[in-house]
Write a protein that holds these residues in place. Structure first.
Motif, PDB file in Angstrom:
ATOM      1  N   TYR A 132       0.856  -1.188   0.000  1.00  0.00           N
ATOM      2  CA  TYR A 132       0.000   0.000   0.000  1.00  0.00           C
ATOM      3  C   TYR A 132       0.894   1.240   0.000  1.00  0.00           C
ATOM      4  N   PRO A 133       1.412   1.612  -1.167  1.00  0.00           N
ATOM      5  CA  PRO A 133       2.353   2.737  -1.225  1.00  0.00           C
ATOM      6  C   PRO A 133       1.699   4.062  -0.856  1.00  0.00           C
ATOM      7  N   ASP A 134       2.495   4.966  -0.332  1.00  0.00           N
ATOM      8  CA  ASP A 134       2.008   6.298   0.041  1.00  0.00           C
ATOM      9  C   ASP A 134       2.143   7.285  -1.104  1.00  0.00           C
ATOM     10  N   PHE A 174     -12.889   5.157   0.520  1.00  0.00           N
ATOM     11  CA  PHE A 174     -11.969   6.141   1.101  1.00  0.00           C
ATOM     12  C   PHE A 174     -11.952   6.009   2.623  1.00  0.00           C
ATOM     13  N   ASP A 175     -13.124   5.836   3.225  1.00  0.00           N
ATOM     14  CA  ASP A 175     -13.213   5.698   4.678  1.00  0.00           C
ATOM     15  C   ASP A 175     -12.519   4.424   5.150  1.00  0.00           C
ATOM     16  N   ASP A 176     -12.704   3.335   4.395  1.00  0.00           N
ATOM     17  CA  ASP A 176     -12.047   2.073   4.754  1.00  0.00           C
ATOM     18  C   ASP A 176     -10.532   2.222   4.705  1.00  0.00           C
ATOM     19  N   ALA A 177     -10.029   2.900   3.672  1.00  0.00           N
ATOM     20  CA  ALA A 177      -8.584   3.107   3.564  1.00  0.00           C
ATOM     21  C   ALA A 177      -8.072   3.899   4.756  1.00  0.00           C
ATOM     22  N   HIS A 178      -8.780   4.956   5.116  1.00  0.00           N
ATOM     23  CA  HIS A 178      -8.356   5.788   6.248  1.00  0.00           C
ATOM     24  C   HIS A 178      -8.345   4.986   7.547  1.00  0.00           C
ATOM     25  N   SER A 179      -9.379   4.173   7.761  1.00  0.00           N
ATOM     26  CA  SER A 179      -9.465   3.405   9.004  1.00  0.00           C
ATOM     27  C   SER A 179      -8.373   2.347   9.096  1.00  0.00           C
ATOM     28  N   ASN A 180      -7.838   1.926   7.934  1.00  0.00           N
ATOM     29  CA  ASN A 180      -6.764   0.931   7.923  1.00  0.00           C
ATOM     30  C   ASN A 180      -5.378   1.557   7.804  1.00  0.00           C
ATOM     31  N   GLY A 181      -5.306   2.883   7.905  1.00  0.00           N
ATOM     32  CA  GLY A 181      -4.016   3.556   7.867  1.00  0.00           C
ATOM     33  C   GLY A 181      -3.427   3.715   6.485  1.00  0.00           C
ATOM     34  N   HIS A 182      -4.263   3.635   5.446  1.00  0.00           N
ATOM     35  CA  HIS A 182      -3.787   3.798   4.071  1.00  0.00           C
ATOM     36  C   HIS A 182      -4.231   5.144   3.526  1.00  0.00           C
ATOM     37  N   ILE A 183      -3.512   5.633   2.529  1.00  0.00           N
ATOM     38  CA  ILE A 183      -3.855   6.935   1.963  1.00  0.00           C
ATOM     39  C   ILE A 183      -4.795   6.781   0.769  1.00  0.00           C
ATOM     40  N   HIS A 212      -7.126   0.818 -15.375  1.00  0.00           N
ATOM     41  CA  HIS A 212      -7.457   1.536 -14.153  1.00  0.00           C
ATOM     42  C   HIS A 212      -6.525   1.122 -13.017  1.00  0.00           C
ATOM     43  N   ILE A 213      -6.084   2.104 -12.249  1.00  0.00           N
ATOM     44  CA  ILE A 213      -5.318   1.863 -11.030  1.00  0.00           C
ATOM     45  C   ILE A 213      -6.141   2.383  -9.860  1.00  0.00           C
ATOM     46  N   HIS A 214      -6.381   1.534  -8.893  1.00  0.00           N
ATOM     47  CA  HIS A 214      -7.295   1.864  -7.808  1.00  0.00           C
ATOM     48  C   HIS A 214      -6.707   2.933  -6.893  1.00  0.00           C
ATOM     49  N   SER A 215      -7.575   3.792  -6.387  1.00  0.00           N
ATOM     50  CA  SER A 215      -7.134   4.906  -5.542  1.00  0.00           C
ATOM     51  C   SER A 215      -6.783   4.488  -4.122  1.00  0.00           C
ATOM     52  N   THR A 216      -7.307   3.363  -3.651  1.00  0.00           N
ATOM     53  CA  THR A 216      -7.110   3.009  -2.239  1.00  0.00           C
ATOM     54  C   THR A 216      -6.618   1.586  -2.018  1.00  0.00           C
ATOM     55  N   PHE A 217      -6.897   0.662  -2.919  1.00  0.00           N
ATOM     56  CA  PHE A 217      -6.570  -0.739  -2.668  1.00  0.00           C
ATOM     57  C   PHE A 217      -5.071  -0.992  -2.804  1.00  0.00           C
ATOM     58  N   GLY A 218      -4.610  -2.073  -2.180  1.00  0.00           N
ATOM     59  CA  GLY A 218      -3.242  -2.507  -2.356  1.00  0.00           C
ATOM     60  C   GLY A 218      -3.056  -3.221  -3.679  1.00  0.00           C
ATOM     61  N   HIS A 219      -1.788  -3.474  -4.034  1.00  0.00           N
ATOM     62  CA  HIS A 219      -1.496  -4.161  -5.293  1.00  0.00           C
ATOM     63  C   HIS A 219      -0.182  -4.911  -5.157  1.00  0.00           C
ATOM     64  N   PRO A 220       0.117  -5.848  -6.058  1.00  0.00           N
ATOM     65  CA  PRO A 220       1.414  -6.522  -6.026  1.00  0.00           C
ATOM     66  C   PRO A 220       2.532  -5.524  -6.315  1.00  0.00           C
TER      67      PRO A 220
END
Length: 361
Positions: free
Chosen positions: A33-35, A225-234, A127-135
């Motif tokens: 989950y890059p910043d 967006f809320d889920d990302a924030h609650s999990n400490g992701h940007i 498409h590249i997702h705004s919040t999800f992680g990736h390999p």
């Protein structure tokens, strides 16, 4: 041109060469989950290669060992074709076929991630997702991975019917032809449902169809967006809401499709909250209860589903978290901004005209 990220980030020099299917089998969860912040998506003009497709789909059907429709209204399974080896002509025919049938199923596929990216690029910008992680090294790859260790809060507090969606419909130019390969499947469970937006429109009364045509609804990424924030992701982009027509026209078939779903649609423009909630809930119930225009896929390892996000809804079934794990990867090309053409036809009308049962209009 609409680059999703900078060209240097997409260069092969920055990709890690690894087999993410083996990585998942060995390591389980492996996403990063890059910043890094991404620029907002730029508008682009989309040409759908299904416009070049052969109405007979000869390049596909003549080279397949078996082709059959899984249900009357949605879903076709094709055997004997490897998606990793498709010619340009076959991609054109596939684009037309999936625009008509909604979702296609392919078993025993050898396609790897890099080949999947090339496949996806041929249908539109990835498409590249705004919040999800990736390999690592693959920002365009959306990974599906759930197992016995997956937190159960969301699944325990929500009905499975709330999982119906079309991918990232909150983008200005949402996805079209989408590929998902499953490499690890549980011993039982983990099926995915798709529903036809064409048939969902056709099942409405003419009065309801006229009421919905021309109305627009808001689609929002706020929950993600809320889920990302609650999990400490940007949130790597700021855009999170778009307005789209409730009935959209497919650019290849010219058929009308219902385009709302409970995951991302939030309200109908021009209606009060009370009115909007009532209409949307009716439409959600219409989709979830539409057993006569749904298809259910029982995954096997190396099965691939290719679907058109513009005219289908889908819903993964999380009934396997106590018995096993499920891993796959998805490539998601973007397409045109959704639009409604008042001169477009329903699929039912087009079918009746083609059979000579009613006059062409």
């Amino acid at each position: 041109m609409a680059p999703n990220v900078t060209v240097d980030e997409l260069s092969d020099n920055l990709r890690e060469v690894h087999d993410i299917e083996k990585l998942a089998d060995k390591n389980g969860r492996y996403l990063i989950y890059p910043d890094k912040k991404y620029p907002e998506l730029e508008p682009f003009e989309h040409f759908d290669r299904g416009q070049r497709g052969d109405p007979k789909k000869a390049s596909l059907f003549d080279n397949a060992s078996k082709v059959f429709d899984v249900t009357p209204h949605i879903g076709t399974e094709i055997h004997g074709i490897q998606l990793s080896q498709l010619t340009d002509t076959q991609k054109d025919d596939l684009a037309l076929l999936v625009a008509e049938r909604g979702v296609l199923f392919f078993r025993d596929q050898d396609i790897k991630v890099d080949q999947g990216l090339e496949f996806g690029k041929s249908f539109g910008p990835l498409h590249i997702h705004s919040t999800f992680g990736h390999p690592e090294g693959y920002p365009e790859v959306h990974v599906v991975y759930f197992d016995e260790k997956t937190p159960r809060e969301y699944f325990d507090s929500n009905s499975a019917s709330e999982g119906w969606h079309t991918d990232v419909s909150y983008e200005v130019q949402p996805p079209s032809v989408t590929l998902l390969k499953m490499s690890i499947v549980p011993p039982t469970g983990g099926d995915t449902l798709w529903a036809s937006g064409y048939a969902a429109y056709d099942r409405l009364t003419p009065t309801m169809q006229k009421f919905l045509e021309g109305l627009e609804a808001k689609h929002s990424a706020q929950r993600q967006f809320d889920d990302a924030h609650s999990n400490g992701h940007i949130n790597r982009r700021e855009h999170k809401e778009t307005t789209h027509p409730i009935i959209r026209t497919h650019p290849v078939t010219g058929w009308k499709s219902l385009y709302v779903q409970p995951e991302f649609t939030t309200s109908i423009v021009g209606l009060t909250k009370h009115e909007s909630d009532a209409v949307l809930q009716f439409l959600y119930n219409h989709i979830t209860g539409g057993y006569d225009f749904q298809v259910r896929l029982k995954w096997e390892a190396n099965t691939v589903a290719v679907w058109d996000n513009r005219i289908t809804f889908h819903n993964p079934i999380f009934d396997y978290l106590d018995v096993g794990r499920r891993h796959g990867w998805r490539v998601t090309p973007q397409a045109e901004k959704p639009y409604f053409d008042p001169n477009s036809k329903s699929k039912k009308q087009a079918d009746l005209e083609a059979r000579g049962l009613i006059e062409k209009q």
